[in-house]
Each structure stands twice: as C-alpha cells, then as structure tokens.
Motif scaffolding. Structure first.
Motif, PDB file in Angstrom:
ATOM      1  N   VAL A  11       0.834  -1.199   0.000  1.00  0.00           N
ATOM      2  CA  VAL A  11       0.000   0.000   0.000  1.00  0.00           C
ATOM      3  C   VAL A  11       0.873   1.256   0.000  1.00  0.00           C
ATOM      4  N   ALA A  12       1.957   1.229   0.753  1.00  0.00           N
ATOM      5  CA  ALA A  12       2.872   2.371   0.780  1.00  0.00           C
ATOM      6  C   ALA A  12       3.462   2.624  -0.601  1.00  0.00           C
ATOM      7  N   LEU A  14       2.015   1.892  -3.475  1.00  0.00           N
ATOM      8  CA  LEU A  14       0.953   2.481  -4.294  1.00  0.00           C
ATOM      9  C   LEU A  14       0.807   3.971  -4.007  1.00  0.00           C
ATOM     10  N   LEU A  15       0.779   4.313  -2.728  1.00  0.00           N
ATOM     11  CA  LEU A  15       0.614   5.722  -2.359  1.00  0.00           C
ATOM     12  C   LEU A  15       1.782   6.568  -2.837  1.00  0.00           C
ATOM     13  N   PHE A  16       2.994   6.015  -2.746  1.00  0.00           N
ATOM     14  CA  PHE A  16       4.170   6.757  -3.210  1.00  0.00           C
ATOM     15  C   PHE A  16       4.064   7.061  -4.698  1.00  0.00           C
ATOM     16  N   CYS A  17       3.659   6.063  -5.485  1.00  0.00           N
ATOM     17  CA  CYS A  17       3.532   6.271  -6.932  1.00  0.00           C
ATOM     18  C   CYS A  17       2.463   7.304  -7.252  1.00  0.00           C
ATOM     19  N   LEU A  18       1.354   7.264  -6.499  1.00  0.00           N
ATOM     20  CA  LEU A  18       0.293   8.244  -6.737  1.00  0.00           C
ATOM     21  C   LEU A  18       0.757   9.650  -6.401  1.00  0.00           C
ATOM     22  N   ILE A  19       1.414   9.799  -5.240  1.00  0.00           N
ATOM     23  CA  ILE A  19       1.867  11.128  -4.822  1.00  0.00           C
ATOM     24  C   ILE A  19       2.972  11.656  -5.734  1.00  0.00           C
ATOM     25  N   ALA A  27       3.819   0.634  -9.591  1.00  0.00           N
ATOM     26  CA  ALA A  27       3.343   0.206  -8.276  1.00  0.00           C
ATOM     27  C   ALA A  27       2.888  -1.248  -8.308  1.00  0.00           C
ATOM     28  N   ALA A 348      -7.949  -2.583  -3.836  1.00  0.00           N
ATOM     29  CA  ALA A 348      -6.694  -1.835  -3.918  1.00  0.00           C
ATOM     30  C   ALA A 348      -5.498  -2.759  -4.110  1.00  0.00           C
ATOM     31  N   ILE A 389     -11.055   2.504  -7.472  1.00  0.00           N
ATOM     32  CA  ILE A 389      -9.624   2.446  -7.173  1.00  0.00           C
ATOM     33  C   ILE A 389      -8.862   2.904  -8.421  1.00  0.00           C
ATOM     34  N   TRP A 391      -5.931   2.708  -9.592  1.00  0.00           N
ATOM     35  CA  TRP A 391      -5.007   1.803 -10.269  1.00  0.00           C
ATOM     36  C   TRP A 391      -5.656   0.470 -10.645  1.00  0.00           C
TER      37      TRP A 391
END
Length: 445
Positions: A11-12, A14-19, A27, A348, A389, A391
C-alpha cells in the motif's frame, strides 16, 4: 504480523507512486516483487512462484483479447465516420445542459444490453465523450457519468460476466439476484440522475459550434452507412450474442466502410487499428484522435501483473489469517460494513474486479451465511467499489477506452451512492429484499 507488514509495504508503494505521479504500472510491478519476496521468506521455491505467476497470466488471456478488440473498435469507429455521424445528428437535437445526465442514461442502457462495462465504454462511452467535448462539457463530468452508467449494467445485466461470476461462487440464481438488485438500485439511480442534471446545468455547456459540424462534414462521407457498426452492436446485444463476437462484427463492418466509403487504404487501416486514428486535419484531430491496440497496452500490462496476485496469495497463504479480524469488524459495525471495508482494501491490492470478487467472497462468507444476502452484498460493494480504485483496471479501462481522464472517478456518483444507500438501509435494520432462502430457514428453525 509479517503478513500485515507485507500488505502495508505494498500500500505504501501504491501511495508513493500516486503522490509522486509515477505510472501505476510501477506500483503493480513493485507489489509483485513484494509478494514474491514474501513467498521466498515462507520457504517457497522461486521456480514454483514463477510457475504459479504464469498460471495467473494465462487465466486472463480472454481479457487481453477483449482489450485488443476494444482498442481496434474505438479506432475503427472514429475512422469510418460512425462517431462523426452520431455527433452531427445528436448535437442538433440534444440540449447541452442535459448532456451529462443523458450520458449516464445512455451508458446505463447499453451496459444493460451488453453486460460489460468495457464494451459499453468502448462504444457508447466514446460517443458520449465525443459529443460532450464538442459541447464544452468538462471531461471529468462526462467521464464520471459514463463510468457510472457502464457499471449499472455490469452489476445487474443477465449478460454480465460479473453477475455470472457471483452466481457461480455463491451458488445462487442469477434472475433472483437481478430482481433484488433492481430493487436496491432505484433510489441511487434517481439520486445520481438528479446530481448529473445539476452538474449539467452548472457545466457551462453550449450548442456545438457550426464550424465543428462543418469539420466533420469536410472530412467524412456522412449518412446512414457509417452508422452500421453501431447498429450491429445494438442488434447483436439484443440477440444476446457473445460480446467478443459483437465487437468483431462491428470492427469488420467499420473496416469495410473505411475502405469503400471513406477511401482509406488497407495499409493505413491496419495502422489505425494498431496505433489508433490520427486525423490529417488538425481541427478534426482535436475531436477524433484516439483508440488502437497500443492505447490498451498499459492496462493490459497491469492486468497481466495483477493476475499473478491471486495465485501468489493462494500459494503463500498471505491472506489466511484475516478471517478472525473480519469477524470482529462485522461485530463492531455490521456484516455489510465489514464486506464494504474488505472490498475497498482487496480491490486496492488485487487491482481488478473479478479477482477482488473471488477474494472478498472467500474472506467474508463466514460473516454472511445466507448465500443470497452475500450475493447481493457483493454486487453492492466490490463490483462497484473496484471501479473507484484509480489503479484498478475496473475503472481505468472504461475511462481509457472512452477517452476520459482518470480524475473522472471523483464524479462517478452512482458508484458511491449505491453502496452508501445499501449500507444505510442495512444499518437501519431494513435489511435486503427477502432472500429466497429465508422461508426455508424459518420452516426448519
């Protein structure tokens, strides 16, 4: 504890790629290596993990074929003049401020006929998006309405593969499920229609400029013949023919019109199917460019990689210790709320609707022993929430096929409202429409 840490790392990522604005594909690839490493830490051989990964990829070959057909269909419809003809006819009769809600209704109708969100987005979604662009409607509004409409039928059409999947894994009758789904969708449908009506009135939509219609008339031979591919889609859907057969027939008809009506050379048609339609006229290009097999490569790669997840989960037992946690969650809120939370987290991680549905059923069947209640809950949660979601291919593919931005997810009102209304109804003790199993249990109690 290790299993929870692995999921949090994913999950981290995924969030990093989004941000950071990195491609979601990175991701998903990162997730594969995380789950692969977990398998190695559990004593699994690398060769065995690779073997089950390939099994997962082979399981989605039909989806990849569908993606190729969608890419070709959206390109050929642009090239043969089908979309141009429909735009010219529609802009003369449609009120621009009603176009957002009309997008929703039309996509609801086509998805109900075809049972597929992907196919509906590749046909009616492309048309609605093109008309909306001409009328100056914000793409996120139109995209949200299209995504909402395509999942209306994906949830409750007899031809829907997701509805068939849920019937299979819950051992329920599809027509009983559909009757109950239609009962629970009335209020969300009306609320969604009202919201899209308001958005349309506030969108600043305008009549299509005369020069836009002139651009289409200058570049295409318009008339009833370019409409044949669209008519084939509707006719074959009414006859309940296979979706792939329907799309292929429409592609062939559109290709013939490209060759013999629009004067496109055979080699050029091949490149249109592969790379998408690219108009020589820069004014036309602003409205018509797009489609092609290559436009589906990114989502195809996401499908291939994410399809390995279920096999890795099963091989490594990553999700085996979550049943007790879900049971406690169901007691703390209620069974529907527990399934909804699990649906969001699973979607997710799994990144596609079918895999998420199977995993959620496996994780939550102990909190909803009534099979018809579980079937309806799955339809009202994971089937719709998977598309929210960013992604997940459930939402990204229809948006990519119709040419809408990914941010349209924010305006996919139906996908929010139906789970919310169902949760409120369940929480207030009204429950679901009577289950066919209920009388049997009452007599035996």
């Amino acid at each position: 504890m290790l299993e929870t840490s692995v999921l949090l790392v994913f999950v981290a990522g995924l969030l990093f790629c989004l941000i950071a604005g990195l491609p979601i594909l990175l991701a998903i690839l990162f997730g594969y290596f995380v789950f692969f490493a977990y398998g190695l830490s559990r004593g699994k051989r690398a060769f065995r993990l690779l073997a089950v990964s390939l099994t997962g990829i082979r399981s989605v070959k039909n989806i990849l074929i569908t993606f190729m057909l969608i890419g070709m269909l959206t390109a050929v419809w642009r090239a043969c003049g089908a979309i141009a003809t429909i735009i010219c006819a529609s802009t003369r009769v449609m009120r621009p401020d009603l176009m957002v809600v009309i997008c929703f209704w039309l996509c609801c109708l086509i998805s109900l006929l075809t049972g597929t969100s992907f196919g509906s987005a590749a046909t009616m979604g492309v048309i609605c998006m093109s008309i909306s662009n001409v009328m100056g409607i914000p793409p996120v509004y139109a995209g949200g309405a299209i995504l909402s409409g395509t999942f209306f039928g994906d949830r409750c059409s007899p031809m829907s593969t997701s509805a068939q999947l849920i019937c299979t894994i819950t051992d329920t009758d599809i027509y009983r499920n559909i009757r109950r789904m239609l009962q629970t969708c009335v209020v969300p449908f009306l609320l969604t229609s009202g919201l899209y009506l308001v958005l349309g009135l506030l969108s600043g939509a305008r009549e299509a400029p005369a020069d836009v219609i002139e651009i289409f008339e200058r570049n295409y031979r318009l008339g009833w013949i370019p409409l044949i591919p669209a008519l084939i889609t509707v006719l074959f859907s009414l006859l309940r023919l296979n979706v792939k057969v329907t799309m292929l027939a429409s592609i062939l008809a559109g290709g013939a019109i490209c060759l013999w009506v629009q004067g496109i050379a055979p080699l050029e048609l091949f490149w249109i199917c592969l790379r998408g339609f690219r108009a020589a006229d820069p004014e036309l290009a602003a409205f018509s460019n797009g489609g092609g097999v290559l436009s589906m490569l990114n989502v195809g790669a996401i499908v291939c990689i994410s399809s390995t997840y279920s096999e890795l989960f099963e091989e490594t037992g990553l999700l085996n210790n979550t049943h007790a946690l879900i049971g406690r969650l169901a007691v703390r809120i209620n069974p529907f709320g527990a399934v909804m939370v699990v649906s969001i987290l699973t979607s997710a991680i799994c990144c596609n609707q079918s895999l998420s549905t199977v995993v959620v059923k496996q994780l939550c069947d102990h909190v909803m022993p009534d099979r018809y209640e579980l079937a309806l809950t799955l339809e009202d949660t994971v089937i719709l929430l998977a598309a929210l979601i960013p992604w997940s291919i459930a939402g990204s593919v229809p948006l990519a096929a119709s040419g809408a931005p990914l941010s349209s997810i924010l305006f996919a009102c139906y996908l929010y409202l139906l789970p919310l209304c169902s949760y409120l109804s369940y929480s207030r003790g009204r429950g679901w429409p009577a289950s066919p199993d209920a009388p049997v249990r009452a007599e035996g109690s």
